[in-house]
Design an enzyme around this catalytic site. Structure first.
Site, PDB file in Angstrom:
ATOM      1  N   LYS A  77       0.841  -1.201   0.000  1.00  0.00           N
ATOM      2  CA  LYS A  77       0.000   0.000   0.000  1.00  0.00           C
ATOM      3  C   LYS A  77       0.873   1.247   0.000  1.00  0.00           C
ATOM      4  O   LYS A  77       1.910   1.296   0.667  1.00  0.00           O
ATOM      5  CB  LYS A  77      -0.929  -0.020   1.221  1.00  0.00           C
ATOM      6  CG  LYS A  77      -1.981   1.092   1.242  1.00  0.00           C
ATOM      7  CD  LYS A  77      -2.899   0.921   2.441  1.00  0.00           C
ATOM      8  CE  LYS A  77      -3.949   2.019   2.527  1.00  0.00           C
ATOM      9  NZ  LYS A  77      -4.849   1.844   3.691  1.00  0.00           N
ATOM     10  N   SER A 152      -9.685   1.968   2.832  1.00  0.00           N
ATOM     11  CA  SER A 152      -8.807   2.726   1.955  1.00  0.00           C
ATOM     12  C   SER A 152      -7.801   1.847   1.199  1.00  0.00           C
ATOM     13  O   SER A 152      -7.121   2.314   0.279  1.00  0.00           O
ATOM     14  CB  SER A 152      -8.015   3.755   2.776  1.00  0.00           C
ATOM     15  OG  SER A 152      -7.198   3.125   3.748  1.00  0.00           O
ATOM     16  N   SER A 176     -10.091  -0.477   7.051  1.00  0.00           N
ATOM     17  CA  SER A 176      -9.531  -0.299   5.712  1.00  0.00           C
ATOM     18  C   SER A 176      -8.800  -1.498   5.137  1.00  0.00           C
ATOM     19  O   SER A 176      -8.377  -1.464   3.984  1.00  0.00           O
ATOM     20  CB  SER A 176      -8.594   0.913   5.693  1.00  0.00           C
ATOM     21  OG  SER A 176      -9.328   2.101   5.839  1.00  0.00           O
TER      22      SER A 176
END
Length: 489
Positions: A77, A152, A176
């Site tokens: 990420k 996210s 997330s």
């Protein structure tokens, strides 16, 4: 060569027995990403040259039988810093930021000889639930490209679900990792707060954030968590508790017989989609058939979690994001007249609307005259929520329920309605407030979109969640169903 339907153990065996080289596997991975990512938009930055050099180095040594992650491709990420590889947190303000060090998690993965394929798209600074607040691109759901991948960590989830990589990493502040895992039909673990170092994670809410793995299967997830967990001298909130081999006990004999499971009535209340509710009730029946007891329990203060979370998380974000000022690194506005102009214009132009919204909310909550009414009250609510979980988990091995009230929603459907977007996290946020581990596993479908189940455990008892998730996985076939994308299946 197609590893889309292979687990980590099978890939590892192929590498150990030289059925393929690490270079071949890495090249195939990049070819797969380039073929599928135009449809998905999971990756922001690829790391091809460095990855192939790393693959050659591993091939020169050979993959040992006791290195289960050696040569395995991973996605990271874009809020986890990677030395020499651009890290933007999907924000204009960090559009050209190249870190000079690796996050502790990345160091551990490098030691385990994984291959970082690239950085995955996300909501800007992890603020969002759909990966639509990214400053650079919109990621799509692997199952239906008209739907959001969740957020996210939507880029990481879509990358795993679409078969681009077998493992990706996300961060979870209020759901997330779990919510995008649910929306994409994969397994995602939000570990206990402190189980995994946050050193090198671009902070959103420091008392809530945790890095965790996203994989196709429960056993793969357990294998990866063991590699990244543990105490870190750089992170004083990281725990010094011993890290077990979470995957070691997952085999044909793994059983939930005799376990007591709590199913909170609030998790199936009004607002939860019928298909989601039915999937969880069916999962409860599966656990009963496997010899577990499922009791209706109550988490009465769960309903206050969203309000408390957005005050606490936004307050922490307001403090954490002060460092992005246009002075030391990152975006700097042009045509400025003085120092104040640099600060104001750089932040105004560099941050997106959702980030600005949360900075303003957090600054207000911490301001003189409002601190007691908002932040302090939210902190007290957090304690009450912790106590609710503690009471249930005193008599139950874990808690089960949906990850999200609905399956994935349409792109653009909720982007302009932040309150509705925030309420999607109503079932995941309390877990972060309490600092507990939460595991998302595939549990069904609704109109061909995945539905995820959430298992919530006692602090540092990820092992029980993996056993329960593995037992469920072995007695259902939801995890084995794959999206039809790019001719892979």
């Amino acid at each position: 060569m197609n590893y889309f339907d292979k687990d980590l153990a099978s890939l590892h065996d192929d590498l150990v027995n030289k059925k393929m080289s690490v270079r071949e596997l890495t090249q195939e991975t990049f070819a797969n990403v380039k073929a599928t990512d135009p449809k998905i938009g999971a990756f922001l930055t690829l790391n091809e040259d460095a990855a192939l050099k790393q693959a050659d180095a591993i091939d020169a040594e050979g993959v040992a039988a006791d290195d289960p992650l050696a040569g395995i491709a991973i996605g990271v990420k874009d809020n986890i810093v990677t030395k020499g590889l651009k890290t933007t947190a999907s924000s204009k303000i960090l559009a050209n930021f190249t870190p000079v060090y690796d996050a502790t998690v990345v160091e551990k993965l490098t030691a385990a000889k994984t291959i970082t394929i690239g950085k995955t798209n996300m909501d800007e600074f992890a603020m969002g639930g759909s990966t639509e607040t990214s400053a650079f691109q919109t990621t799509k759901n692997a199952w239906d490209q008209t739907k959001v991948p969740g957020g996210s960590s939507g880029g990481s989830a879509a990358a795993v679900a679409s078969g681009q990589v077998p493992v990706a990493f996300g961060s979870d502040t209020g759901g997330s990792i779990r919510q995008p895992s649910s929306f994409n039909g994969i397994v995602g673990m939000k570990p206990t707060y402190g189980r995994v170092s946050r050193w090198g994670l671009i902070a959103f809410g420091s008392s809530l954030d945790q890095i965790g793995p996203m994989t196709r299967t429960v056993k793969d997830n357990a294998t990866v968590l063991s590699a990244i967990a543990g105490h870190d001298k750089h992170d004083l909130t990281s725990s010094d508790k011993a890290v077990p081999d979470f995957a070691a006990g997952l085999n044909e004999g793994t059983s939930v017989k005799g376990m007591r499971i709590g199913l909170p009535k609030e998790f199936l209340a009004e607002g939860v989609d019928d298909d989601v509710r039915n999937a969880i009730l069916a999962a409860a029946d599966t656990y009963r058939q496997l010899g577990a007891t499922v009791d209706e329990v109550s988490l009465p203060h769960n309903k206050y979690g969203v309000a408390a979370y957005y005050i606490i998380a936004s307050s922490e974000a307001s403090s954490n994001l002060q460092r992005f000022d246009g002075i030391r690194y990152g975006y700097r506005a042009q045509d400025v007249k003085n120092l104040e102009d640099v600060y104001v214009k750089s932040r105004s132009e560099g941050f997106g609307d959702e980030v600005k919204r949360r900075i303003m909310l957090g600054t207000f909550s911490l301001s003189a005259g409002f601190y007691d009414a908002y932040f302090l009250k939210a902190a007290k609510v957090r304690t009450v929520i912790m106590n609710d979980f503690k009471a249930v988990l005193k008599d139950h091995d874990f808690i089960m329920g949906p990850v999200a009230p609905t399956p994935a929603f349409g792109l653009g459907d909720e982007l302009m309605d932040p309150i509705t977007m925030y309420m999607n996290d109503v079932l995941t946020i309390p877990v972060n407030l309490a600092g507990l581990p939460g595991l998302a596993v595939p549990a069904g479908f609704s109109n061909n979109l995945p539905v995820g189940m959430q298992l919530i455990g006692r602090p540092f008892d990820e092992g029980t969640l993996y056993k329960a998730g593995y037992a469920f996985e072995q007695n259902t076939d939801f995890h084995s169903q794959l999206p039809k994308l790019g001719g892979q299946n």
